[in-house]
Structures are given as structure tokens and as C-alpha cells.
Design a protein around this motif. Sequence first.
Motif, PDB file in Angstrom:
ATOM      1  N   LEU A 166       0.821  -1.203   0.000  1.00 40.84           N
ATOM      2  CA  LEU A 166       0.000   0.000   0.000  1.00 40.84           C
ATOM      3  C   LEU A 166       0.856   1.254   0.000  1.00 40.84           C
ATOM      4  O   LEU A 166       0.569   2.216  -0.715  1.00 40.84           O
ATOM      5  N   ARG A 167       1.929   1.252   0.805  1.00 41.81           N
ATOM      6  CA  ARG A 167       2.839   2.406   0.806  1.00 41.81           C
ATOM      7  C   ARG A 167       3.446   2.602  -0.568  1.00 41.81           C
ATOM      8  O   ARG A 167       3.546   3.727  -1.064  1.00 41.81           O
ATOM      9  N   ALA A 168       3.862   1.505  -1.190  1.00 43.75           N
ATOM     10  CA  ALA A 168       4.471   1.596  -2.521  1.00 43.75           C
ATOM     11  C   ALA A 168       3.465   2.110  -3.539  1.00 43.75           C
ATOM     12  O   ALA A 168       3.802   2.928  -4.403  1.00 43.75           O
ATOM     13  N   PHE A 169       2.226   1.648  -3.448  1.00 39.14           N
ATOM     14  CA  PHE A 169       1.184   2.103  -4.369  1.00 39.14           C
ATOM     15  C   PHE A 169       1.009   3.615  -4.294  1.00 39.14           C
ATOM     16  O   PHE A 169       1.032   4.314  -5.299  1.00 39.14           O
ATOM     17  N   TRP A 170       0.817   4.144  -3.076  1.00 37.66           N
ATOM     18  CA  TRP A 170       0.584   5.580  -2.917  1.00 37.66           C
ATOM     19  C   TRP A 170       1.813   6.389  -3.304  1.00 37.66           C
ATOM     20  O   TRP A 170       1.704   7.456  -3.898  1.00 37.66           O
ATOM     21  N   LYS A 171       2.978   5.875  -2.968  1.00 37.44           N
ATOM     22  CA  LYS A 171       4.205   6.577  -3.323  1.00 37.44           C
ATOM     23  C   LYS A 171       4.349   6.638  -4.840  1.00 37.44           C
ATOM     24  O   LYS A 171       4.679   7.690  -5.398  1.00 37.44           O
TER      25      LYS A 171
ATOM     26  N   LEU B 191       1.974   6.486  -7.010  1.00 39.27           N
ATOM     27  CA  LEU B 191       0.886   7.288  -7.563  1.00 39.27           C
ATOM     28  C   LEU B 191       1.206   8.768  -7.526  1.00 39.27           C
ATOM     29  O   LEU B 191       0.917   9.499  -8.473  1.00 39.27           O
ATOM     30  N   PHE B 192       1.841   9.237  -6.440  1.00 45.92           N
ATOM     31  CA  PHE B 192       2.046  10.663  -6.265  1.00 45.92           C
ATOM     32  C   PHE B 192       3.480  11.135  -6.485  1.00 45.92           C
ATOM     33  O   PHE B 192       3.730  12.329  -6.479  1.00 45.92           O
ATOM     34  N   ASP B 193       4.436  10.239  -6.648  1.00 42.06           N
ATOM     35  CA  ASP B 193       5.836  10.645  -6.791  1.00 42.06           C
ATOM     36  C   ASP B 193       6.423   9.948  -8.012  1.00 42.06           C
ATOM     37  O   ASP B 193       6.745   8.762  -7.976  1.00 42.06           O
ATOM     38  N   SER B 194       6.558  10.694  -9.103  1.00 40.30           N
ATOM     39  CA  SER B 194       7.002  10.081 -10.359  1.00 40.30           C
ATOM     40  C   SER B 194       8.428   9.538 -10.254  1.00 40.30           C
ATOM     41  O   SER B 194       8.734   8.511 -10.842  1.00 40.30           O
ATOM     42  N   ALA B 195       9.286  10.209  -9.501  1.00 41.74           N
ATOM     43  CA  ALA B 195      10.664   9.718  -9.346  1.00 41.74           C
ATOM     44  C   ALA B 195      10.670   8.377  -8.614  1.00 41.74           C
ATOM     45  O   ALA B 195      11.390   7.446  -9.000  1.00 41.74           O
ATOM     46  N   ALA B 196       9.854   8.274  -7.575  1.00 38.88           N
ATOM     47  CA  ALA B 196       9.770   7.008  -6.836  1.00 38.88           C
ATOM     48  C   ALA B 196       9.170   5.920  -7.723  1.00 38.88           C
ATOM     49  O   ALA B 196       9.604   4.764  -7.670  1.00 38.88           O
ATOM     50  N   ALA B 197       8.189   6.285  -8.543  1.00 38.86           N
ATOM     51  CA  ALA B 197       7.579   5.306  -9.451  1.00 38.86           C
ATOM     52  C   ALA B 197       8.617   4.772 -10.435  1.00 38.86           C
ATOM     53  O   ALA B 197       8.644   3.573 -10.725  1.00 38.86           O
ATOM     54  N   GLU B 198       9.470   5.655 -10.932  1.00 31.39           N
ATOM     55  CA  GLU B 198      10.520   5.205 -11.849  1.00 31.39           C
ATOM     56  C   GLU B 198      11.511   4.266 -11.156  1.00 31.39           C
ATOM     57  O   GLU B 198      11.923   3.258 -11.726  1.00 31.39           O
ATOM     58  N   ARG B 199      11.883   4.609  -9.915  1.00 31.24           N
ATOM     59  CA  ARG B 199      12.800   3.738  -9.159  1.00 31.24           C
ATOM     60  C   ARG B 199      12.165   2.367  -8.914  1.00 31.24           C
ATOM     61  O   ARG B 199      12.822   1.340  -9.009  1.00 31.24           O
TER      62      ARG B 199
ATOM     63  N   ASN C 127       5.768  13.351   2.291  1.00 37.21           N
ATOM     64  CA  ASN C 127       4.436  12.825   2.002  1.00 37.21           C
ATOM     65  C   ASN C 127       3.729  13.784   1.059  1.00 37.21           C
ATOM     66  O   ASN C 127       3.750  15.002   1.256  1.00 37.21           O
ATOM     67  N   PRO C 128       3.079  13.271   0.010  1.00 43.74           N
ATOM     68  CA  PRO C 128       2.387  14.147  -0.947  1.00 43.74           C
ATOM     69  C   PRO C 128       1.327  15.045  -0.298  1.00 43.74           C
ATOM     70  O   PRO C 128       1.097  16.155  -0.766  1.00 43.74           O
ATOM     71  N   ALA C 129       0.704  14.587   0.777  1.00 46.02           N
ATOM     72  CA  ALA C 129      -0.291  15.420   1.461  1.00 46.02           C
ATOM     73  C   ALA C 129       0.387  16.648   2.076  1.00 46.02           C
ATOM     74  O   ALA C 129      -0.148  17.764   2.003  1.00 46.02           O
ATOM     75  N   ILE C 130       1.567  16.466   2.648  1.00 46.30           N
ATOM     76  CA  ILE C 130       2.313  17.588   3.221  1.00 46.30           C
ATOM     77  C   ILE C 130       2.758  18.533   2.111  1.00 46.30           C
ATOM     78  O   ILE C 130       2.690  19.752   2.241  1.00 46.30           O
ATOM     79  N   THR C 131       3.209  17.965   0.985  1.00 47.44           N
ATOM     80  CA  THR C 131       3.628  18.795  -0.149  1.00 47.44           C
ATOM     81  C   THR C 131       2.471  19.654  -0.642  1.00 47.44           C
ATOM     82  O   THR C 131       2.634  20.856  -0.885  1.00 47.44           O
TER      83      THR C 131
END
Length: 184
Positions: free
Chosen positions: A7-12, A14-22, A60-64
Motif C-alpha cells: 500500500l505504501r508503494a502504491f501511494w508513493k 501514484l504521487f511521486d514520479s521519481a519514486a515510481a521510476e525507481r 508525504n504528498p499530502a504535506i507537499t
Amino acid sequence: MRLGLALRAFWKALFDSAAAERMATALDGEGQPRLETAEAPPSESSKKTQPIRKLAPTQNPAITLLATLQRDARLVDLIQEDLDQYQDAQVGAAARPCLKQCRQSLDRILKIEKLVDAKENESITVPADASAARYRWIGESSGTEETTGKVVHPGWQAVSIELPQWSGDEDDAKVIAPAQVSAS
């Protein structure tokens, strides 16, 4: 534990393209060291050739998003203010520019559009297999077949998400707005 990680990986992702690429690189096995099983511990030579990479701290994307709304429109200041000490007209006068700037920021970051292209009280047909995230029935509906209903609220959706890229120290990841200090 694996469900929480997934779930953490999914949300990360979804909202962080750099993390998605990694994550995509890691899942595809491109240039990433393989994890060894407990039965076959890594050899000394593989330990030396595989440097440990420390990942950059993330926010966290919510904080951003909240930090962006605070920076652009001072939304958190307005929400945290004790409004009981002001007249309604004063609150409205303070809220108007804040809300306008919040809208501009959200339009820039999320590109928000109506979920259903229909006006309030207009009839629409809801498919039988419609997602509960997209349609919420008010009153009774069979839900087993295509049904017609009147729009009470058209809903909203983000067409694209372009959160600002955060860079900073791990200790600062939860900071929404810095303290402002005047030189004496």
C-alpha cells in the motif's frame, strides 16, 4: 507486513514520479542488485561490489500539497486562526483571496474537472457496474442494473497531478511552513 508495504508503494508510486521510476527499475531488475534468500547468504565478493545506496529523503504528498497551499494562499493560517473574534464580513473578506489563490494552485497542481458532465438536477444514467468511488447514491437504488438518477453534485476528479518536487532534509519532511523571524 507485505500488505502495508504494498500500500505504501502504491501511494508513493501514484504521487511521486521519481519514486515510481525507481520502483519500475527495481521490479524490472535493471541495474539493481538482487536480494539473496536466507538460505544463500551473499558472498563476500558480492558485498564489496554492491554499494549501499541511501535514498533521498521524501515528503508525504499530502504535506507537499498542504505546504503549497500555505505558501501560495496561506490556507493553514486561515484555518488555524481563531475566527470567533472576527465579524462574518471580516472572515469573508479574508477568505475570498485565500480561496481564489487555493483554486489557482489546485488548478495548476491537480487540474481538477467535474467527474460527471451534467448540471445539478439533470438526469443521468448510472451503469450497473459503476464504482462506488465515482457514484454515491442518495436514497435507495437497486444497484444491480443500469439506473437513472438526478445529479445532486457532479463530483470532482484530478485529471493530472503535478506536485512540486520536494528536496530537503529528512528532519524537515513534515514542515508545512517555516517559522518567519524578523531581524531585531
